[in-house]
Design an enzyme around this catalytic site. Sequence first.
Site, PDB file in Angstrom:
ATOM      1  N   GLU A 156      -3.408  -1.533  -5.753  1.00  0.00           N
ATOM      2  CA  GLU A 156      -4.340  -1.369  -6.877  1.00  0.00           C
ATOM      3  C   GLU A 156      -5.503  -0.503  -6.422  1.00  0.00           C
ATOM      4  OE1 GLU A 156      -5.422  -5.252  -8.231  1.00  0.00           O
ATOM      5  OE2 GLU A 156      -3.381  -5.717  -8.896  1.00  0.00           O
ATOM      6  N   GLY A 160      -5.636  -2.150  -1.379  1.00  0.00           N
ATOM      7  CA  GLY A 160      -4.564  -1.377  -0.767  1.00  0.00           C
ATOM      8  C   GLY A 160      -4.047  -2.156   0.419  1.00  0.00           C
ATOM      9  N   PHE A 185      -1.307   4.651  -7.409  1.00  0.00           N
ATOM     10  CA  PHE A 185      -0.412   5.366  -6.472  1.00  0.00           C
ATOM     11  C   PHE A 185       1.036   4.956  -6.633  1.00  0.00           C
ATOM     12  CE2 PHE A 185      -3.729   7.344  -4.278  1.00  0.00           C
ATOM     13  CZ  PHE A 185      -4.671   6.446  -3.825  1.00  0.00           C
ATOM     14  N   ASN A 268       9.426  -5.160   5.021  1.00  0.00           N
ATOM     15  CA  ASN A 268      10.105  -5.007   6.313  1.00  0.00           C
ATOM     16  C   ASN A 268      11.154  -3.910   6.215  1.00  0.00           C
ATOM     17  OD1 ASN A 268       8.753  -7.048   7.698  1.00  0.00           O
ATOM     18  ND2 ASN A 268      10.143  -8.624   6.941  1.00  0.00           N
ATOM     19  N   GLU A 392       3.361   2.039   2.687  1.00  0.00           N
ATOM     20  CA  GLU A 392       4.193   0.927   3.179  1.00  0.00           C
ATOM     21  C   GLU A 392       3.410   0.090   4.189  1.00  0.00           C
ATOM     22  OE1 GLU A 392       7.520   0.165   2.388  1.00  0.00           O
ATOM     23  OE2 GLU A 392       7.696   1.827   0.992  1.00  0.00           O
TER      24      GLU A 392
END
Lengths: 409, 255
Positions: A156, A160, A185, A268, A392
Site C-alpha cells: 500500500e 511496503g 505498485f 517464499n 518481493e
Amino acid sequence: MLASLRCSLRRACHYTTPLTRRLASSLCTDPTHNLSTEQQELYRTARTFADNELKPKMREWDEREEFPKEVMKRAATLGFGGLYVQEGVGGSGLSRLDTSVVFEALSTGCVSTTAYISIHNMCCWMIDRYGSDKQRAEHLPGLVTMDRLASYCLTEPGAGSDASALSLSARKEEGVYVLNGTKAFISGGGDTDVYVVMARTGGQGPKGITCFMVEKNSEGLGFGKKEKKIGWNSQPTRAVIFEDCRIPDSNRIGKEGEGFNIAMNGLNGGRINIASCSIGAAQASLEQTIEHTRVRYAFGKKLSEFQHIQFKLADMATKLVTSRVMVRRAADCLDNDTHDKVSMCSMAKLYATDSCFEVCNDALQLHGGYGYLKEYPVQQYMRDTRVHQILEGTNEVMKLIISRNILSQ
Amino acid sequence: MSRRILVGCKRVIDYAVKIRVKPDKTGVVTEGVKHSMNPFDEIALEEAIRLKEKKIASEIVVVSCGPSQCQETLRTALAMGADRGIHVEVPNPEYEGLQPLAVARILQRLSEREKIDIVILGKQAIDDDCNQTGQILSGMLDWPIGTFVSKVEVEGERINLTREIDGGLEEISVGIPCVITADLRLNEPRYATLPNIMKAKKKKLDVCKPGDLGVDITPRLIVVSVEEPPVREAGVKVEDAQSLFDVLKKEGHFN
C-alpha cells in the site's frame, strides 16, 4: 551449403539464430548442469520459447510499454501458466526447482514479461493451496491457461516493507465483504482479471489480515494512472483503489486472519522466482558480453585478450553460477519443506538479485558506449533487474529475516 | 486405417555452434560441444505427430544411432509426442565411421521388425549433408520414396506428396508403405509441452546394437582430410567489361 542452410533456417524454421547462444556442455556457466534429464528438457523448451517468442520482442515491448497477453497465452499452452499448480485443475504440477529452471530460461528472452508470468503463477498457487475445492475448480482452469490473468495486491502507499501494517479494510456484511482502501505498485493492475488481495478484517498486526479474490468488474474497484517506470515496461503498474468495493463472501480465500500467513508462504516461492529471473538476465548478459569481447578490438587486441577483462568475466561467471547454485538449493529446501526454508529463500533472493544486477551492470560497462544504446539488449537487462532488489521484500528485509534466523540460536 | 511411423532422429552439433576443425584434420571438434536433434528430423517428427493427431497413424517410433548421448535426443522426441524410442548403440570411435549405407541398412531391419508403414526422415543431416539415407533405404525396402517433401496429404491408401525441386514444385502420389524425406517448409515443429516432457519419462526406450540387427557398420568411405574453407581474400575491382574479360581470361576461366 551450411551457411545458406543456416540463413534459410533462420528465415523459415521456428529457430531464430541467437548468435550469442553457444551453450556447450563443458561450459561452467551451462544452466543445464546437474539437472535431471526432464529438467534439462524443461530448460531447453523454455529457452527455445524465449529465443523465438520473447527475445525478438523484448525491446519493442519495453519501448511501447506493451503487455503481451497473446504471447503469454502461448507460453501457457506449454504449461507455463500454472507451473506449481496441481494437475487436477490444469496445472503442471512441477516442483519449485523445476519452476526456477523454467523462469531462468524464459528470463533470458524478456525479464519483465517472465517476472509478470511468475507473479501470475504465485497468485494461482495461492488459490490452489488455500482456496476451497469450489474456488479452485471455478477459477484455476481459466487462470492456468492465462485466458484470465492475475495480480497480487499486498503493498500500500503507506505499507511496503512493513506489510503487516496494511490498512485496506474488509468489513463483513450480509453475504459480502466491503473493501475500502488502496493498493500501490500492482503489477498488471488495470489490465488483469483477478486480484488476490490482502485486507484487514480484524485487529492490528498480521493476525487481522485476510486474503480475498477480487474480480475486475467488481463494483467499487478502480485503478490509478499507469506508472512510468525505468524498467519492467512490458507490464503495466497501477494503484488499485477500493471504494466500498463489494465482493461475495465466497471470494474469501482461506480463513479470516490467515491472510498474512498466505502472503508470507507465497513470498517464499515468489522470491525464488524473482531471483531466477535475475539469473536468466545475467546469463544472457554474460553470453552477449563474451561475444562482444571476442569481436571488439582495442589497442590491437581483442578485448577478450586483456587480463583485466578476463578477470572481470571470471568474476561475472562466478557470481552467476553461485547465484544459480544458491537459488536452486533454496528451491530444493522449499520443495522439501525444510526448517530453514524461509531463510534460504531470503538468502537466495538477496544474493542472486544483488549479484546478477552487478553482472548485468558490468556487462553494460564491458560493452563500452554501445552498452548505453537501446540498440543493445544489455541495458534492458540492467534496467529490468534493478527492481528485483526492491520488490518481493527489499533486500534489506531479506537481511532482517536472515539475521533474525542466525541470531535466534 | 492406423499406421505405424518410423522417424529417424540424428544427434548433430547444434546449428548455432561455431564449428572448429580438429588439429589432426580428421574431423570437427565434437567433445563438449552443444548437440541437438537434426532440424530436418524435427520437421519429420512434427509431420509424424500431425499424422497421428489426424488419426492416420497410431504409433510413432523414433530411432537414433550413435553413442549413449543419443538417448537425450530420443527423450526430446518422446517429449514432442513420439510413442517409443529405439537407441541403436554405436559407441564413440566406431560412430565416426557410421555412414548412410549402414544407417539405411539398420533402418531397413528395424522397419521390417517393427512392421512400419511409413518412414519419415529429414532430407539430410546438417553435419555431413549426405542426403542419402532415405534414398538408399527406399531401395533396400523396395518402397516408393518422396524426397524434399514440403506437403503431405494422405488419401486413403495413397499419399499425395509435394516435392521442392529446382524447377519448382512437383506433385507425386505414392502408395503405402513408403519413405518420405522432409524439407524445410514442410512444417514448423512444435515446442514440447510440460505435460509431455513429464510423460516422456514413462515412455519405452529400447537399446540394441547393429550386430543384433545383423548389420555390419564398417565404413565404405574413408575420410582423407577435413579442412576449413580457405580464408576469403580481397577481390579486385575492374574499370569496365573488357578489363573484366581480360582478367578472367588471364586466370584461365575460359579454358
